[in-house]
Design an enzyme around this catalytic site. Structure first.
Site, PDB file in Angstrom:
ATOM      1  N   ARG A  84      23.645  56.598 -18.575  1.00  0.00           N
ATOM      2  CA  ARG A  84      24.079  55.836 -19.751  1.00  0.00           C
ATOM      3  C   ARG A  84      25.082  54.778 -19.353  1.00  0.00           C
ATOM      4  O   ARG A  84      26.053  55.047 -18.655  1.00  0.00           O
ATOM      5  CB  ARG A  84      24.702  56.788 -20.794  1.00  0.00           C
ATOM      6  CG  ARG A  84      25.450  56.090 -21.940  1.00  0.00           C
ATOM      7  CD  ARG A  84      24.493  55.467 -22.946  1.00  0.00           C
ATOM      8  NE  ARG A  84      25.169  54.587 -23.867  1.00  0.00           N
ATOM      9  CZ  ARG A  84      25.595  54.934 -25.078  1.00  0.00           C
ATOM     10  NH1 ARG A  84      25.430  56.159 -25.509  1.00  0.00           N
ATOM     11  NH2 ARG A  84      26.166  54.051 -25.857  1.00  0.00           N
ATOM     12  N   ARG A  93      19.661  52.163 -24.688  1.00  0.00           N
ATOM     13  CA  ARG A  93      20.278  53.239 -23.914  1.00  0.00           C
ATOM     14  C   ARG A  93      19.280  54.307 -23.502  1.00  0.00           C
ATOM     15  O   ARG A  93      18.346  54.603 -24.233  1.00  0.00           O
ATOM     16  CB  ARG A  93      21.420  53.862 -24.706  1.00  0.00           C
ATOM     17  CG  ARG A  93      20.995  54.280 -26.091  1.00  0.00           C
ATOM     18  CD  ARG A  93      22.130  54.351 -27.069  1.00  0.00           C
ATOM     19  NE  ARG A  93      22.656  53.037 -27.342  1.00  0.00           N
ATOM     20  CZ  ARG A  93      23.340  52.705 -28.406  1.00  0.00           C
ATOM     21  NH1 ARG A  93      23.601  53.585 -29.315  1.00  0.00           N
ATOM     22  NH2 ARG A  93      23.790  51.501 -28.582  1.00  0.00           N
ATOM     23  N   ASP A  96      21.900  58.506 -26.031  1.00  0.00           N
ATOM     24  CA  ASP A  96      23.079  58.362 -26.882  1.00  0.00           C
ATOM     25  C   ASP A  96      23.231  59.664 -27.648  1.00  0.00           C
ATOM     26  O   ASP A  96      22.264  60.140 -28.254  1.00  0.00           O
ATOM     27  CB  ASP A  96      22.888  57.192 -27.848  1.00  0.00           C
ATOM     28  CG  ASP A  96      24.098  56.958 -28.732  1.00  0.00           C
ATOM     29  OD1 ASP A  96      25.238  57.123 -28.245  1.00  0.00           O
ATOM     30  OD2 ASP A  96      23.914  56.613 -29.912  1.00  0.00           O
ATOM     31  N   ASP A  98      25.941  61.605 -30.373  1.00  0.00           N
ATOM     32  CA  ASP A  98      27.108  61.447 -31.232  1.00  0.00           C
ATOM     33  C   ASP A  98      27.372  62.724 -32.006  1.00  0.00           C
ATOM     34  O   ASP A  98      26.435  63.374 -32.479  1.00  0.00           O
ATOM     35  CB  ASP A  98      26.877  60.326 -32.261  1.00  0.00           C
ATOM     36  CG  ASP A  98      26.783  58.957 -31.628  1.00  0.00           C
ATOM     37  OD1 ASP A  98      27.656  58.619 -30.813  1.00  0.00           O
ATOM     38  OD2 ASP A  98      25.831  58.226 -31.962  1.00  0.00           O
TER      39      ASP A  98
END
Length: 161
Positions: A84, A93, A96, A98
């Protein structure tokens, strides 16, 4: 040790995005003091506020004894394994990850905002989240059903592996 519930959003649109997403879910199972309780289907979506190939997205519910910042560091460690890079905001990317929600916490620091600040604007988060937690309440927001209706214009398609 106190156990926490965290929802993790996962996305990839570089390299083998399908494989990257599946492997990331497997690696979440290896985070210390953490278990995967539920994992959504995989979904294909066009980039939002970005360019590049379509994304493969998923949401995972974790039980963890880690605090939110330690969990975030584990996610960043996994992202790094996939190469990344963050050359600019919303860049394509390889992976990712989150933290979308952590218990019912609401906090905002330089490194982490919970709930994730843009999660209610993205079908690629809400649709898989709804799949694994249809009755979930996002602090200070409408129901998932209502939020998803507002995003009907965002195309999202379940992927069959």
């Amino acid at each position: 040790m106190m156990s926490h519930t965290a929802y993790i959003g996962i996305g990839s649109n570089l390299g083998n995005a399908l494989q990257n997403t599946q492997q990331a879910i497997d690696l979440l199972r290896k985070i210390p003091k953490t278990s995967v309780e539920a994992s959504s289907s995989l979904y294909q979506t066009a980039p939002v506020d970005a360019s590049g190939d379509d994304y493969i997205n998923a949401v995972v519910r974790l039980k963890t004894e880690l605090d939110a910042l330690t969990l975030l560091e584990e996610l960043w460690r996994i992202e790094t394994l996939f190469g990344r890079e963050r050359p600019f905001r919303n860049a394509p990317r390889t992976l990712d990850m989150d933290i979308l929600l952590y218990d019912s916490d609401c906090s905002q620091t330089e490194r982490l905002c919970i709930p994730h600040p843009r999660m209610t604007e993205r079908a690629f988060v809400l649709v898989p989240l709804h799949e694994i937690a249809p009755d979930l309440n996002i602090p200070g927001k409408d129901s998932l059903d209502t939020l998803i209706r507002h995003l009907a214009h965002q195309k999202i398609k379940r992927v069959t592996a």
